[in-house]
Design a protein around this motif. Structure first.
Motif, short mmCIF file in Angstrom:
data_model
loop_
_atom_site.label_atom_id
_atom_site.label_comp_id
_atom_site.label_asym_id
_atom_site.label_seq_id
_atom_site.Cartn_x
_atom_site.Cartn_y
_atom_site.Cartn_z
N HIS A 135 1.96 1.59 9.70
CA HIS A 135 2.39 2.86 9.12
C HIS A 135 1.97 4.04 9.98
O HIS A 135 2.74 4.98 10.18
CB HIS A 135 1.82 3.01 7.70
CG HIS A 135 2.45 4.11 6.92
ND1 HIS A 135 1.98 5.40 6.95
CD2 HIS A 135 3.53 4.11 6.09
CE1 HIS A 135 2.73 6.16 6.17
NE2 HIS A 135 3.68 5.41 5.63
N LEU A 162 -4.21 5.05 3.06
CA LEU A 162 -3.69 6.11 2.21
C LEU A 162 -4.51 7.40 2.31
O LEU A 162 -3.95 8.50 2.22
CB LEU A 162 -3.66 5.67 0.74
CG LEU A 162 -2.41 4.92 0.27
CD1 LEU A 162 -2.18 3.64 1.07
CD2 LEU A 162 -2.53 4.60 -1.21
N HIS A 174 -2.09 7.13 -4.41
CA HIS A 174 -1.32 8.14 -3.68
C HIS A 174 -1.49 9.50 -4.36
O HIS A 174 -1.73 10.52 -3.69
CB HIS A 174 0.17 7.76 -3.66
CG HIS A 174 0.51 6.70 -2.66
ND1 HIS A 174 0.86 6.98 -1.35
CD2 HIS A 174 0.55 5.35 -2.78
CE1 HIS A 174 1.11 5.86 -0.71
NE2 HIS A 174 0.93 4.84 -1.56
N GLY A 226 0.32 3.52 -6.76
CA GLY A 226 0.86 4.86 -7.01
C GLY A 226 -0.22 5.85 -7.44
O GLY A 226 -0.20 7.02 -7.02
N ASN A 231 -4.77 11.63 -3.88
CA ASN A 231 -4.97 12.43 -2.66
C ASN A 231 -4.93 13.93 -2.94
O ASN A 231 -5.54 14.72 -2.22
CB ASN A 231 -3.93 12.07 -1.61
CG ASN A 231 -4.30 10.82 -0.82
OD1 ASN A 231 -5.38 10.28 -0.98
ND2 ASN A 231 -3.40 10.38 0.05
N ASP A 232 -4.21 14.32 -3.99
CA ASP A 232 -4.14 15.74 -4.33
C ASP A 232 -5.51 16.31 -4.71
O ASP A 232 -5.75 17.51 -4.59
CB ASP A 232 -3.17 15.96 -5.50
CG ASP A 232 -1.72 15.71 -5.10
OD1 ASP A 232 -1.43 15.73 -3.89
OD2 ASP A 232 -0.89 15.49 -6.00
N TRP A 235 0.80 -1.22 0.00
CA TRP A 235 0.00 0.00 0.00
C TRP A 235 0.83 1.27 0.00
O TRP A 235 0.46 2.27 -0.62
CB TRP A 235 -0.94 0.01 1.22
CG TRP A 235 -2.14 -0.85 1.04
CD1 TRP A 235 -2.37 -2.08 1.58
CD2 TRP A 235 -3.30 -0.54 0.26
NE1 TRP A 235 -3.60 -2.57 1.20
CE2 TRP A 235 -4.20 -1.64 0.39
CE3 TRP A 235 -3.68 0.53 -0.53
CZ2 TRP A 235 -5.44 -1.67 -0.25
CZ3 TRP A 235 -4.91 0.51 -1.16
CH2 TRP A 235 -5.77 -0.59 -1.02
N TRP A 236 1.95 1.28 0.69
CA TRP A 236 2.71 2.52 0.85
C TRP A 236 3.89 2.65 -0.11
O TRP A 236 4.76 3.51 0.07
CB TRP A 236 3.14 2.69 2.30
CG TRP A 236 1.97 3.03 3.16
CD1 TRP A 236 1.21 2.16 3.90
CD2 TRP A 236 1.36 4.31 3.30
NE1 TRP A 236 0.17 2.82 4.51
CE2 TRP A 236 0.24 4.15 4.16
CE3 TRP A 236 1.65 5.58 2.81
CZ2 TRP A 236 -0.58 5.21 4.54
CZ3 TRP A 236 0.84 6.64 3.17
CH2 TRP A 236 -0.26 6.45 4.03
N ASP A 237 3.91 1.83 -1.15
CA ASP A 237 4.90 1.96 -2.20
C ASP A 237 4.36 2.93 -3.25
O ASP A 237 3.53 2.56 -4.09
CB ASP A 237 5.19 0.60 -2.83
CG ASP A 237 6.23 0.67 -3.95
OD1 ASP A 237 6.76 1.77 -4.18
OD2 ASP A 237 6.49 -0.38 -4.58
N GLU A 238 4.81 4.16 -3.20
CA GLU A 238 4.27 5.20 -4.09
C GLU A 238 4.62 4.96 -5.56
O GLU A 238 3.99 5.56 -6.44
CB GLU A 238 4.77 6.58 -3.66
CG GLU A 238 4.27 6.99 -2.28
CD GLU A 238 4.62 8.44 -1.94
OE1 GLU A 238 4.76 9.24 -2.88
OE2 GLU A 238 4.75 8.75 -0.75
#
Length: 337
Positions: free
Chosen positions: A160, A132, A91, A88, A94-95, A80-83
C-alpha cells in the motif's frame, strides 16, 4: 455520563436481535428478546471462575507475542485497507489519534516545519498491521518504522505504501517483534535500529493483544531516546479499559451483536485500566502526561473525545531517565560492583 447514555441507547437498539449471543439475550413473556445485564455479568463471572486455576494472561513470558493473536491477524492480513470492513473503526480512529500524537509531540519538540510538522522525528509504530497509522504519520514528515510479527500484514503495508511516492523515503516496515528490535545494537552491530533511537513510539490498539506487558514497557523504554535535562522520548498508547461497560460494549455489542470487529478479536482478560497501565509504565521509567477517554459511535462511524475512560482511552507518557530506580541502593551497588 455520556458513555452510559450511549450504552443504554445501543443496548436498546440492538436488544431485539433474533439470535441469542452467548446467553446474554433473555426472552420476555411476550416472546421478544431483551438484553440481560445480569446474564452478561453472570457469564463473565463464570469465565473468571473457570480461568482462576489457569496461568494468568499477564504472566511474564519475556515475549510480547501471543501465538493465538498472530494466527488471528494472519487471517485478516489482506483486509487492512478495506475502510468498510473489519478495520473500519481503526480507519475512523485516525481522526483522533493522529492529532493526539502530533500535538503532544509538538509540545515537546518546538521546531516548526510548515507542511511537515513532524519532520526530523523518528517514530516506531509497534503492531503496525497494514500501516493504517504509519502512513499518516509519515505524511506529517516523520521517519516512521512500522513493525509487526505478522509477515502478511507487513506485506500488505509495504504494498500500500508503494503507491505513494511521498512515503518512499519516510516509511519502512519490518516483520519483527519489539523485543527483537530492542535487542539489536547490543553488540554495536546494528545500532541504527537498537537502543535509544526513536523520538516516539506508537502502540495503538495493541497492548490488549500482547502476551507480556512488562516486556513491552521495558523494550519501549530501551529503544526510546532520553535527554538528561528535558523529557525524553514519547510513548503513545490507545487501548481498552477493563470495566463491565467495556465488556458489554467492546465484546458483546461490538463483536457479537453489531459485528463491528470479528468475533473473538478481543479477550476481556487482556484489557487494562489506565491506573494499572500507568503503574506499569512508571516502573519502567515513564511519566504519564495525559489520559483521555475515547468513544466510538457505531451509527455515525466516528470517534470523539470524552471525559470517561470507561471504554477506550488514549495515553501519552514520556521517558524520564535511563534508570527507573536511581535511588535504589541495591541497584546502585549492583551497577558499581
Amino acid at each position: 455520563m455520556y458513555s452510559n447514555k450511549l450504552s443504554r441507547l445501543l443496548l436498546g437498539l440492538y436488544s431485539r436481535k433474533a439470535a441469542a449471543v452467548c446467553g446474554v439475550l433473555a426472552h420476555s413473556p411476550t416472546g421478544r428478546s431483551t438484553f440481560s445485564w445480569a446474564a452478561v455479568c453472570e457469564e463473565r463471572t463464570l469465565r473468571l471462575q473457570s480461568s482462576a486455576c489457569l496461568t494468568s494472561t499477564r504472566s511474564v513470558s519475556k515475549t510480547t507475542v501471543d501465538p493465538d493473536e498472530v494466527k488471528k491477524f494472519q487471517s485478516l492480513a489482506s483486509k487492512w485497507w478495506d475502510e468498510q470492513g473489519e478495520f473500519g473503526a481503526l480507519h475512523a480512529m485516525n481522526d483522533l489519534r493522529v492529532p493526539f500524537i502530533r500535538d503532544n509531540l509538538l509540545n515537546v519538540h518546538r521546531a516548526r516545519h510548515p507542511g511537515k510538522p513532524l519532520a526530523g522525528l523518528r517514530i516506531l509504530d509497534v503492531g503496525c498491521g497494514g500501516g493504517l497509522l504509519t502512513e499518516p504519520l509519515g505524511r506529517l514528515g516523520a521517519d516512521v518504522l512500522g513493525i509487526d510479527p505478522v509477515e502478511n500484514s507487513i506485506g500488505t503495508a509495504q504494498l500500500h505504501a508503494s503507491y505513494d511516492p511521498d512515503l518512499h523515503e519516510r516509511v519502512c516496515y519490518r516483520a519483527c517483534t519489539l523485543e527483537e528490535l530492542s535487542a539489536e545494537g547490543e553488540g554495536g552491530e546494528e545500532e541504527e535500529q537498537g537502543a535509544g533511537q526513536f523520538d516516539a513510539i506508537v502502540a495503538s490498539e495493541v497492548v490488549e493483544h500482547l502476551a507480556d506487558l512488562e516486556t513491552f514497557a521495558f523494550c519501549c523504554s530501551h529503544v526510546l531516546k532520553v535527554c538528561p535535562v528535558t523529557p525524553g522520548g514519547s510513548l503513545f498508547i490507545t487501548t481498552i479499559n477493563k470495566t463491565n461497560l467495556s465488556y458489554v460494549l467492546g465484546i458483546v455489542v461490538a463483536e457479537q451483536l453489531l459485528r463491528i470487529v470479528p468475533s473473538g478479536t478481543h479477550d476481556w482478560e487482556k484489557f487494562i485500566s489506565p491506573v494499572e497501565l500507568e503503574r506499569l509504565l512508571e516502573s519502567s521509567g515513564f511519566s504519564v502526561e495525559s489520559v483521555q477517554g475515547m468513544l466510538y459511535n457505531p451509527v455515525s462511524g466516528a470517534w470523539s473525545w470524552t471525559n470517561s475512560t470507561a471504554i477506550n482511552y488514549a495515553l501519552h507518557a514520556v521517558k524520564l531517565t535511563e534508570d527507573p530506580h536511581p535511588e535504589d541502593p541495591a541497584h546502585t551497588a549492583a551497577t558499581h560492583s
